[in-house]
Motif scaffolding. Structure first.
Motif, PDB file in Angstrom:
ATOM      1  N   TYR A  90      14.020  14.326 -41.417  1.00 24.67           N
ATOM      2  CA  TYR A  90      14.528  14.211 -42.687  1.00 24.67           C
ATOM      3  C   TYR A  90      15.282  15.729 -43.174  1.00 24.67           C
ATOM      4  CZ  TYR A  90      14.328  14.332 -48.163  1.00 24.67           C
ATOM      5  OH  TYR A  90      14.595  14.232 -49.279  1.00 24.67           O
ATOM      6  N   ASN A  91      16.442  15.328 -43.583  1.00 21.85           N
ATOM      7  CA  ASN A  91      17.160  16.519 -44.074  1.00 21.85           C
ATOM      8  C   ASN A  91      17.890  16.325 -45.373  1.00 21.85           C
ATOM      9  OD1 ASN A  91      18.699  18.842 -44.476  1.00 21.85           O
ATOM     10  ND2 ASN A  91      20.446  17.985 -43.102  1.00 21.85           N
ATOM     11  N   GLY A  92      17.298  16.395 -46.570  1.00 20.77           N
ATOM     12  CA  GLY A  92      17.882  15.971 -47.750  1.00 20.77           C
ATOM     13  C   GLY A  92      17.222  16.975 -48.752  1.00 20.77           C
ATOM     14  N   GLU A  93      17.080  16.060 -50.180  1.00 23.96           N
ATOM     15  CA  GLU A  93      16.449  16.711 -51.297  1.00 23.96           C
ATOM     16  C   GLU A  93      15.180  17.169 -51.309  1.00 23.96           C
ATOM     17  OE1 GLU A  93      18.794  14.275 -54.846  1.00 23.96           O
ATOM     18  OE2 GLU A  93      17.521  13.272 -53.466  1.00 23.96           O
ATOM     19  N   LEU A  94      14.916  18.251 -52.068  1.00 24.34           N
ATOM     20  CA  LEU A  94      13.424  18.852 -52.098  1.00 24.34           C
ATOM     21  C   LEU A  94      12.408  17.945 -52.301  1.00 24.34           C
ATOM     22  CD1 LEU A  94      12.010  21.634 -51.294  1.00 24.34           C
ATOM     23  CD2 LEU A  94      12.463  22.336 -53.815  1.00 24.34           C
ATOM     24  N   TRP A  95      11.503  17.662 -51.609  1.00 23.24           N
ATOM     25  CA  TRP A  95      10.311  16.776 -52.167  1.00 23.24           C
ATOM     26  C   TRP A  95       9.656  17.253 -53.364  1.00 23.24           C
ATOM     27  CZ3 TRP A  95       7.755  16.719 -46.787  1.00 23.24           C
ATOM     28  CH2 TRP A  95       8.583  15.952 -45.795  1.00 23.24           C
ATOM     29  N   PRO A  96       9.075  16.325 -54.297  1.00 22.27           N
ATOM     30  CA  PRO A  96       8.428  16.989 -55.440  1.00 22.27           C
ATOM     31  C   PRO A  96       7.174  17.877 -55.041  1.00 22.27           C
ATOM     32  CG  PRO A  96       8.415  14.446 -55.092  1.00 22.27           C
ATOM     33  CD  PRO A  96       8.954  14.931 -53.871  1.00 22.27           C
ATOM     34  N   GLU A  97       6.976  18.725 -55.949  1.00 25.24           N
ATOM     35  CA  GLU A  97       6.026  19.752 -55.709  1.00 25.24           C
ATOM     36  C   GLU A  97       4.644  19.226 -54.975  1.00 25.24           C
ATOM     37  OE1 GLU A  97       5.557  23.155 -56.495  1.00 25.24           O
ATOM     38  OE2 GLU A  97       7.698  23.253 -57.112  1.00 25.24           O
ATOM     39  N   PRO A  98       4.032  18.140 -55.667  1.00 27.88           N
ATOM     40  CA  PRO A  98       2.721  17.877 -55.130  1.00 27.88           C
ATOM     41  C   PRO A  98       2.917  17.375 -53.479  1.00 27.88           C
ATOM     42  CG  PRO A  98       3.329  16.569 -57.064  1.00 27.88           C
ATOM     43  CD  PRO A  98       4.480  17.288 -56.742  1.00 27.88           C
ATOM     44  N   VAL A  99       3.948  16.903 -53.294  1.00 30.75           N
ATOM     45  CA  VAL A  99       4.186  16.455 -51.619  1.00 30.75           C
ATOM     46  C   VAL A  99       4.375  17.752 -50.919  1.00 30.75           C
ATOM     47  CG1 VAL A  99       5.672  15.133 -50.079  1.00 30.75           C
ATOM     48  CG2 VAL A  99       5.160  14.181 -52.464  1.00 30.75           C
ATOM     49  N   GLN A 100       4.802  18.544 -51.448  1.00 24.19           N
ATOM     50  CA  GLN A 100       5.079  20.038 -50.553  1.00 24.19           C
ATOM     51  C   GLN A 100       3.795  20.520 -50.474  1.00 24.19           C
ATOM     52  OE1 GLN A 100       8.055  22.942 -52.377  1.00 24.19           O
ATOM     53  NE2 GLN A 100       8.987  21.289 -53.420  1.00 24.19           N
ATOM     54  N   HIS A 117      15.798  18.487 -34.657  1.00 23.36           N
ATOM     55  CA  HIS A 117      17.234  18.639 -35.025  1.00 23.36           C
ATOM     56  C   HIS A 117      17.315  18.992 -36.522  1.00 23.36           C
ATOM     57  CE1 HIS A 117      21.297  18.706 -34.027  1.00 23.36           C
ATOM     58  NE2 HIS A 117      21.775  17.829 -34.873  1.00 23.36           N
ATOM     59  N   ALA A 118      17.985  18.165 -37.266  1.00 27.00           N
ATOM     60  CA  ALA A 118      18.566  18.418 -38.464  1.00 27.00           C
ATOM     61  C   ALA A 118      17.384  18.753 -39.580  1.00 27.00           C
ATOM     62  CB  ALA A 118      19.584  17.601 -39.125  1.00 27.00           C
ATOM     63  N   ALA A 119      16.256  18.525 -39.309  1.00 32.51           N
ATOM     64  CA  ALA A 119      14.942  18.487 -40.129  1.00 32.51           C
ATOM     65  C   ALA A 119      14.679  19.847 -40.517  1.00 32.51           C
ATOM     66  CB  ALA A 119      13.711  17.935 -39.401  1.00 32.51           C
ATOM     67  N   ASN A 120      15.195  20.913 -39.505  1.00 35.91           N
ATOM     68  CA  ASN A 120      15.164  22.395 -39.852  1.00 35.91           C
ATOM     69  C   ASN A 120      16.187  22.589 -40.722  1.00 35.91           C
ATOM     70  OD1 ASN A 120      17.689  23.009 -38.311  1.00 35.91           O
ATOM     71  ND2 ASN A 120      16.375  24.885 -37.358  1.00 35.91           N
ATOM     72  N   ASN A 121      17.179  21.924 -40.962  1.00 31.26           N
ATOM     73  CA  ASN A 121      18.339  22.189 -41.989  1.00 31.26           C
ATOM     74  C   ASN A 121      17.860  22.144 -43.590  1.00 31.26           C
ATOM     75  OD1 ASN A 121      21.402  20.908 -40.658  1.00 31.26           O
ATOM     76  ND2 ASN A 121      19.526  21.598 -39.674  1.00 31.26           N
ATOM     77  N   ALA A 122      16.602  21.380 -43.889  1.00 32.20           N
ATOM     78  CA  ALA A 122      16.511  21.053 -45.083  1.00 32.20           C
ATOM     79  C   ALA A 122      15.491  22.142 -45.768  1.00 32.20           C
ATOM     80  CB  ALA A 122      15.185  19.868 -45.132  1.00 32.20           C
ATOM     81  N   PHE A 123      15.098  22.012 -47.119  1.00 31.67           N
ATOM     82  CA  PHE A 123      14.126  22.896 -47.830  1.00 31.67           C
ATOM     83  C   PHE A 123      14.308  24.355 -47.808  1.00 31.67           C
ATOM     84  CE2 PHE A 123      11.295  19.035 -46.293  1.00 31.67           C
ATOM     85  CZ  PHE A 123      11.850  18.373 -47.336  1.00 31.67           C
ATOM     86  N   GLU A 124      15.787  25.042 -47.596  1.00 32.72           N
ATOM     87  CA  GLU A 124      15.831  26.411 -47.866  1.00 32.72           C
ATOM     88  C   GLU A 124      15.003  27.242 -48.898  1.00 32.72           C
ATOM     89  OE1 GLU A 124      19.724  27.563 -47.232  1.00 32.72           O
ATOM     90  OE2 GLU A 124      19.538  29.539 -47.861  1.00 32.72           O
ATOM     91  N   GLN A 125      15.014  26.428 -50.017  1.00 29.72           N
ATOM     92  CA  GLN A 125      14.311  26.907 -51.266  1.00 29.72           C
ATOM     93  C   GLN A 125      12.751  26.958 -51.115  1.00 29.72           C
ATOM     94  OE1 GLN A 125      15.763  23.881 -50.739  1.00 29.72           O
ATOM     95  NE2 GLN A 125      16.411  23.388 -52.850  1.00 29.72           N
ATOM     96  N   TRP A 126      12.063  26.435 -50.119  1.00 28.62           N
ATOM     97  CA  TRP A 126      10.786  26.080 -50.018  1.00 28.62           C
ATOM     98  C   TRP A 126      10.199  26.964 -48.958  1.00 28.62           C
ATOM     99  CZ3 TRP A 126       8.423  20.602 -48.018  1.00 28.62           C
ATOM    100  CH2 TRP A 126       7.247  20.802 -47.956  1.00 28.62           C
ATOM    101  N   SER A 127       9.548  28.020 -49.541  1.00 28.28           N
ATOM    102  CA  SER A 127       9.266  29.387 -48.692  1.00 28.28           C
ATOM    103  C   SER A 127       8.215  29.146 -47.598  1.00 28.28           C
ATOM    104  CB  SER A 127       8.563  30.385 -49.824  1.00 28.28           C
ATOM    105  OG  SER A 127       7.553  31.036 -49.365  1.00 28.28           O
ATOM    106  N   ASP A 128       7.032  28.270 -47.996  1.00 22.19           N
ATOM    107  CA  ASP A 128       6.292  27.858 -46.709  1.00 22.19           C
ATOM    108  C   ASP A 128       6.639  27.176 -45.766  1.00 22.19           C
ATOM    109  OD1 ASP A 128       4.090  29.109 -48.771  1.00 22.19           O
ATOM    110  OD2 ASP A 128       2.998  28.768 -47.108  1.00 22.19           O
ATOM    111  N   PHE A 129       7.650  26.398 -46.030  1.00 24.21           N
ATOM    112  CA  PHE A 129       8.426  25.417 -45.147  1.00 24.21           C
ATOM    113  C   PHE A 129       9.358  26.385 -44.134  1.00 24.21           C
ATOM    114  CE2 PHE A 129      11.933  22.714 -43.251  1.00 24.21           C
ATOM    115  CZ  PHE A 129      11.164  21.720 -42.643  1.00 24.21           C
ATOM    116  N   ASN A 130       9.686  27.443 -44.545  1.00 22.57           N
ATOM    117  CA  ASN A 130      10.413  28.359 -43.929  1.00 22.57           C
ATOM    118  C   ASN A 130       9.548  29.156 -43.106  1.00 22.57           C
ATOM    119  OD1 ASN A 130      13.551  28.109 -44.744  1.00 22.57           O
ATOM    120  ND2 ASN A 130      12.679  28.885 -46.768  1.00 22.57           N
ATOM    121  N   LYS A 131       8.361  29.327 -43.399  1.00 19.09           N
ATOM    122  CA  LYS A 131       7.432  30.099 -42.537  1.00 19.09           C
ATOM    123  C   LYS A 131       6.832  29.143 -41.423  1.00 19.09           C
ATOM    124  CE  LYS A 131       5.061  32.751 -46.105  1.00 19.09           C
ATOM    125  NZ  LYS A 131       3.981  32.491 -46.938  1.00 19.09           N
ATOM    126  N   MET A 132       6.916  27.718 -41.671  1.00 19.78           N
ATOM    127  CA  MET A 132       6.206  26.843 -40.974  1.00 19.78           C
ATOM    128  C   MET A 132       7.415  26.609 -39.646  1.00 19.78           C
ATOM    129  SD  MET A 132       4.446  23.483 -42.722  1.00 19.78           S
ATOM    130  CE  MET A 132       4.671  23.821 -44.625  1.00 19.78           C
TER     131      MET A 132
END
Ligand code: ZN
Length: 293
Positions: A90-100, A117-132
């Motif tokens: 998945y590389n697209g819009e941010l998921w809803p908060e509860p899903v995050q 691959h492009a799954a790492n392009n997603a969610f720049e604004q999601w801090s814990d995703f960047n940690k993961m």
């Protein structure tokens, strides 16, 4: 009679447990639905080889399409906790908060997460995703960059210096193992030739606790950086293991027997911390790629 019954019961029980063990597959959830890549063609490839290896029971959950009304997202509440490993295509819009929060909880509690691959392009604004993920497709001001020198030593380039995310024209390139003892790649050739793909470079992020497993040399003559760029790595998150490979641009990239082996073994390891899947005989060599039928 009692004794006979007891024997029959024991026999039935052992048959049952042998059966249930054979049937004990890891539940794997693929998430797709938005991507700047051909996810409608690549998810079936992921599904096919993950099913074929016999270790997984694969499910797919698909988000609403891009620019859907907010209500459309109300039904997107994947039950991550019912799976052992989640694989993002998945590389697209941010998921809803509860899903995050659910994904964070799932991985934090020991669930596996695999990023392709492009799954790492997603969610720049999601801090814990960047940690993961450690490193994502981001500009050079976003975070540090990790490469290795020719000797395989890790080089950390601070944010603001050097290239940000990019890639040159697609080509076949050599995957070089940097942690040959890691269970996912143990037994693979130290160097093997990957089918045509995008060679990601300049990935950026916090890159904390990052364990680098493999790199590829990004040739300046082929639009690259002249450095050994990360291709496979993992990062601990709570009790969980996040496994990333940036290979997998197109269907032909995902047909690579090496890619498929890395993703299947990486998924198993991410879920359990162990790898039982064998390395296929048809695994590519340093000189020759090999594609699955
Ligand atoms: Zn791509």
């Amino acid at each position: 009679m009692k004794r006979l019954l007891a024997i029959a019961a024991t026999l039935a029980f052992s048959l049952f447990s042998a059966n249930s063990q054979a049937a004990e597959k890891l539940k794997l959830l693929i998430v797709d639905g938005q991507n700047n890549h051909n996810w409608k063609a690549t998810t079936p490839i992921l599904q096919e080889f993950l099913n074929r290896c016999g270790r997984f029971e694969v499910s797919v959950t698909t988000t609403p399409p891009n620019k859907s009304p907010a209500e459309a997202w109300n039904d997107f509440r994947p039950k991550f906790a019912g799976f052992q490993v989640v694989l993002s295509n998945y590389n697209g819009e941010l998921w809803p908060e509860p899903v995050q929060r659910d994904l964070e909880k799932f991985v934090g509690a020991g669930g596996g997460l695999v990023i392709v691959h492009a799954a790492n392009n997603a969610f720049e604004q999601w801090s814990d995703f960047n940690k993961m993920i450690g490193l994502g497709w981001r500009g050079n001001g976003f975070g540090d960059r990790i490469t290795t020198n020719d000797a395989g030593e890790i080089v950390r380039t601070p944010k603001g210096q050097g290239p940000g995310a990019g890639h040159g024209p697609q080509h076949e390139f050599t995957i070089r193992l940097r942690d040959t003892a890691h269970p996912v790649v143990k037994g693979m050739p130290a160097e093997w030739l990957h089918t045509k793909d995008e060679l990601y470079h300049g990935q950026r992020g916090p890159a904390a606790d990052m364990h680098l497993i493999a790199t590829a040399f990004s040739d300046s003559a082929k639009g690259g950086t002249g450095a050994h760029e990360p291709m496979i790595w993992w990062i601990p998150y709570g009790k969980g293991r996040v496994f990333t490979t940036v290979m997998g641009h197109e269907t032909y990239s995902m047909k690579c027997v090496g890619f498929q082996s890395v993703v299947a073994r990486g998924s198993e390891w991410s879920a359990t911390g162990q790898v039982t899947l064998p390395i296929p005989e048809s695994f590519p060599t340093a000189e020759k790629t090999n594609s699955a039928p």
